[in-house]
Design a protein around this motif. Sequence first.
Motif, short mmCIF file in Angstrom:
data_model
loop_
_atom_site.label_atom_id
_atom_site.label_comp_id
_atom_site.label_asym_id
_atom_site.label_seq_id
_atom_site.Cartn_x
_atom_site.Cartn_y
_atom_site.Cartn_z
N GLY A 28 32.60 40.15 36.13
CA GLY A 28 31.39 41.21 35.64
C GLY A 28 31.19 42.18 36.66
N LEU A 29 31.15 43.42 36.20
CA LEU A 29 30.71 44.41 37.14
C LEU A 29 29.38 44.95 37.07
N THR A 30 29.29 45.38 35.95
CA THR A 30 27.54 45.81 35.77
C THR A 30 27.10 46.00 34.25
N THR A 31 26.04 46.24 33.89
CA THR A 31 25.56 46.68 32.68
C THR A 31 24.92 48.20 32.72
N VAL A 32 25.49 49.02 31.72
CA VAL A 32 24.83 50.57 31.71
C VAL A 32 24.19 50.72 30.60
N ALA A 33 23.08 51.75 30.45
CA ALA A 33 22.59 52.12 29.44
C ALA A 33 23.59 52.86 28.56
N THR A 34 23.89 52.55 27.20
CA THR A 34 24.95 53.09 26.44
C THR A 34 25.14 54.52 26.62
N HIS A 35 23.76 55.36 26.50
CA HIS A 35 23.95 56.75 26.60
C HIS A 35 24.47 57.15 27.73
N ALA A 100 28.45 33.62 26.21
CA ALA A 100 27.92 34.02 27.51
C ALA A 100 26.65 33.57 27.92
N PHE A 101 25.84 33.17 26.80
CA PHE A 101 24.49 32.48 26.97
C PHE A 101 24.62 31.20 27.33
N GLN A 102 25.74 30.60 26.51
CA GLN A 102 25.97 29.08 26.92
C GLN A 102 26.78 29.13 28.42
N THR A 103 27.30 29.96 28.91
CA THR A 103 27.82 30.01 30.29
C THR A 103 26.61 30.17 31.13
N MET A 104 25.60 30.74 30.98
CA MET A 104 24.33 30.76 31.69
C MET A 104 23.66 29.51 31.89
N GLU A 122 26.94 41.61 30.43
CA GLU A 122 28.18 41.76 31.62
C GLU A 122 29.11 40.35 31.37
N ILE A 123 28.34 39.43 31.29
CA ILE A 123 29.04 37.99 31.07
C ILE A 123 30.04 38.18 29.74
#
Length: 139
Positions: A28-35, A100-104, A122-123
């Motif tokens: 995982g690198l990051t999460t960005v705002a879609t805009h 992803a949620f299950q991985t968490m 990100e996951i």
Amino acid sequence: MSRILAIDYGKKRTGIAVTDPMQIIASGLTTVATHELSVFIEKYLKSEDVETIVIGEPKQMDYTDSELGSVIHAFAKALQEKYPHITIERVDERFTSKMAFQTMIDSGLSKSKRRNKALVDEIAATIILQTFMDKKSPF
């Protein structure tokens, strides 16, 4: 070698994952705002060598496009036009958010950390990337 970048495109947030230069490990690198996604990609591509961008393809259970399907298709087309030297691939992303949620949960994250939707995105991008890598692997 070059990196592979993966995108879990969402209405509000977009999860980003990337491989190492040898294309062995998806992280995982990051999460960005879609805009802000186009600006992020442009900056990232200036600093890193990327040969392929993998974009999650949201499908319904009957394989029809989800509500974001046409938006993501247009986004992928625009990327291909702007960066013709980069291969754009699509990967079925059904269930990646649930995975992803299950991985968490499996990794022992607390409930408060599991509420972090940016981390889920990100996951999910990492799962999309790993799916792509698994399909192209000769092993």
